[in-house]
Scaffold this active site. Structure first.
Site, PDB file in Angstrom:
ATOM      1  N   SER A  58     -38.184  46.104 -51.162  1.00 10.18           N
ATOM      2  CA  SER A  58     -38.083  45.091 -52.178  1.00 10.18           C
ATOM      3  C   SER A  58     -37.407  43.898 -51.791  1.00 10.18           C
ATOM      4  O   SER A  58     -36.461  43.997 -50.935  1.00 10.18           O
ATOM      5  CB  SER A  58     -37.716  45.381 -53.471  1.00 10.18           C
ATOM      6  OG  SER A  58     -38.716  46.481 -54.020  1.00 10.18           O
TER       7      SER A  58
HETATM    8  N1  SAM Z   1     -36.588  50.996 -54.179  1.00 12.38           N
HETATM    9  C1  SAM Z   1     -37.523  50.775 -52.843  1.00 12.38           C
HETATM   10  C2  SAM Z   1     -36.561  50.201 -51.778  1.00 12.38           C
HETATM   11  O1  SAM Z   1     -35.401  50.084 -52.080  1.00 12.38           O
HETATM   12  O2  SAM Z   1     -37.110  50.047 -50.438  1.00 12.38           O
HETATM   13  C3  SAM Z   1     -38.658  50.012 -53.175  1.00 12.38           C
HETATM   14  C4  SAM Z   1     -39.888  50.909 -52.579  1.00 12.38           C
HETATM   15  S1  SAM Z   1     -41.397  50.394 -52.624  1.00 12.38           S
HETATM   16  C5  SAM Z   1     -41.466  48.768 -53.376  1.00 12.38           C
HETATM   17  C6  SAM Z   1     -42.067  51.419 -53.981  1.00 12.38           C
HETATM   18  C7  SAM Z   1     -41.969  52.823 -53.336  1.00 12.38           C
HETATM   19  O3  SAM Z   1     -42.550  53.782 -54.394  1.00 12.38           O
HETATM   20  C8  SAM Z   1     -43.013  53.360 -52.102  1.00 12.38           C
HETATM   21  O4  SAM Z   1     -42.395  53.840 -51.324  1.00 12.38           O
HETATM   22  C9  SAM Z   1     -44.171  54.274 -52.855  1.00 12.38           C
HETATM   23  O5  SAM Z   1     -44.557  55.030 -51.894  1.00 12.38           O
HETATM   24  C10 SAM Z   1     -43.325  54.832 -54.092  1.00 12.38           C
HETATM   25  N2  SAM Z   1     -43.926  55.304 -55.044  1.00 12.38           N
HETATM   26  C11 SAM Z   1     -45.316  54.817 -55.739  1.00 12.38           C
HETATM   27  N3  SAM Z   1     -45.710  55.691 -56.787  1.00 12.38           N
HETATM   28  C12 SAM Z   1     -44.590  56.777 -56.924  1.00 12.38           C
HETATM   29  C13 SAM Z   1     -44.627  57.800 -57.717  1.00 12.38           C
HETATM   30  N4  SAM Z   1     -45.560  58.043 -58.741  1.00 12.38           N
HETATM   31  N5  SAM Z   1     -43.315  58.600 -57.411  1.00 12.38           N
HETATM   32  C14 SAM Z   1     -42.528  58.424 -56.632  1.00 12.38           C
HETATM   33  N6  SAM Z   1     -42.599  57.315 -55.478  1.00 12.38           N
HETATM   34  C15 SAM Z   1     -43.844  56.607 -55.731  1.00 12.38           C
END
Ligand code: SAM
Length: 211
Positions: A58
């Site tokens: 992000s």
């Molecule tokens: N917090 C992260 C960072 O600091 O890089 C942001 C990561 S990205 C915007 C969102 C992440 O959420 C992705 O890696 C995606 O695979 C994961 N994701 C989506 N749905 C999810 C779920 N139901 N449970 C766990 N992870 C999930």
């Protein structure tokens, strides 16, 4: 756009991030560790970056905004849904939180687990669908969801402590509003909404249906 850590921190300050503990954590945690090699030169720009598998780390402003909204105290037990690169989790841990984080993409999970092994932070990581939470360690003082969902998952509401706070982007697949939700009593929630965020989709039992 800032391109050094110092410039980025000043930019965050000018955009309304005034909590010195949040800005300190941005000083302590090296964002370049969390971005792919080819993009490391952009690590201190205030933008989201691809981390592979269609996912992103992000934008620093968004991480700082959500962290400030959580009002982290030392030893807070924090559940993060969507570990991704691990940067948000590391920022929370650098502020003294005990972090529990869930990632649903196996490749990203494996990569970030290896990285966390090398860092001096209290972070527990699990592979799976974060929309059902992590009941074993509930209740949590704070919950942060870093992917955009259609509605607030019931399991996450249940796993939040009374007196606790959840920050979660809710909307359609393109645009979401940040919901800042205070649990004031069992089954009682006060919500503040901040518009205009854009996250990758939250996929899972209480999220969007998967690819
Ligand atoms: N917090 C992260 C960072 O600091 O890089 C942001 C990561 S990205 C915007 C969102 C992440 O959420 C992705 O890696 C995606 O695979 C994961 N994701 C989506 N749905 C999810 C779920 N139901 N449970 C766990 N992870 C999930």
């Amino acid at each position: 756009m800032g391109s050094s850590k110092k410039e980025l921190i000043e930019e965050l300050r000018s955009e309304g991030i005034t909590d010195e503990k949040v800005l300190d954590a941005f000083d302590k945690v090296d964002r370049s560790l969390f971005v792919p090699d080819a993009l490391k030169i952009h690590a201190y720009k205030n933008g989201a970056l691809p981390i592979g598998f269609g996912q992103t780390i992000s934008q620093p402003y968004t991480v700082a905004f959500m962290t400030q909204a959580l009002s982290i105290k030392k030893d807070d037990k924090v559940l993060e849904i969507g570990t991704g690169s691990g940067f948000q989790g590391a920022i929370l841990a650098a502020m003294g939180a005990k972090v529990f984080t869930i990632e649903r993409n196996l490749e990203i999970y494996n990569r970030t687990l290896l990285l966390f092994d090398k860092l001096p932070f209290r972070i527990m990581m699990r592979y799976g669908d974060g929309t059902i939470g992590w009941n074993e360690f509930a209740p949590y003082d704070k919950i942060i969801v870093t992917a955009g969902g259609p509605a607030v998952p019931e399991n996450l509401r249940k796993q939040l402590k009374v007196g606790g706070r959840m920050v979660i982007p809710i909307g359609d697949k393109e645009k979401q509003s940040m919901m800042i939700i205070d649990k004031t009593a069992e089954d009682k929630f006060d919500t503040t909404e901040v518009p205009n965020f854009s996250f990758v989709p939250l996929i899972g039992r209480e999220g969007w249906s998967g690819e």
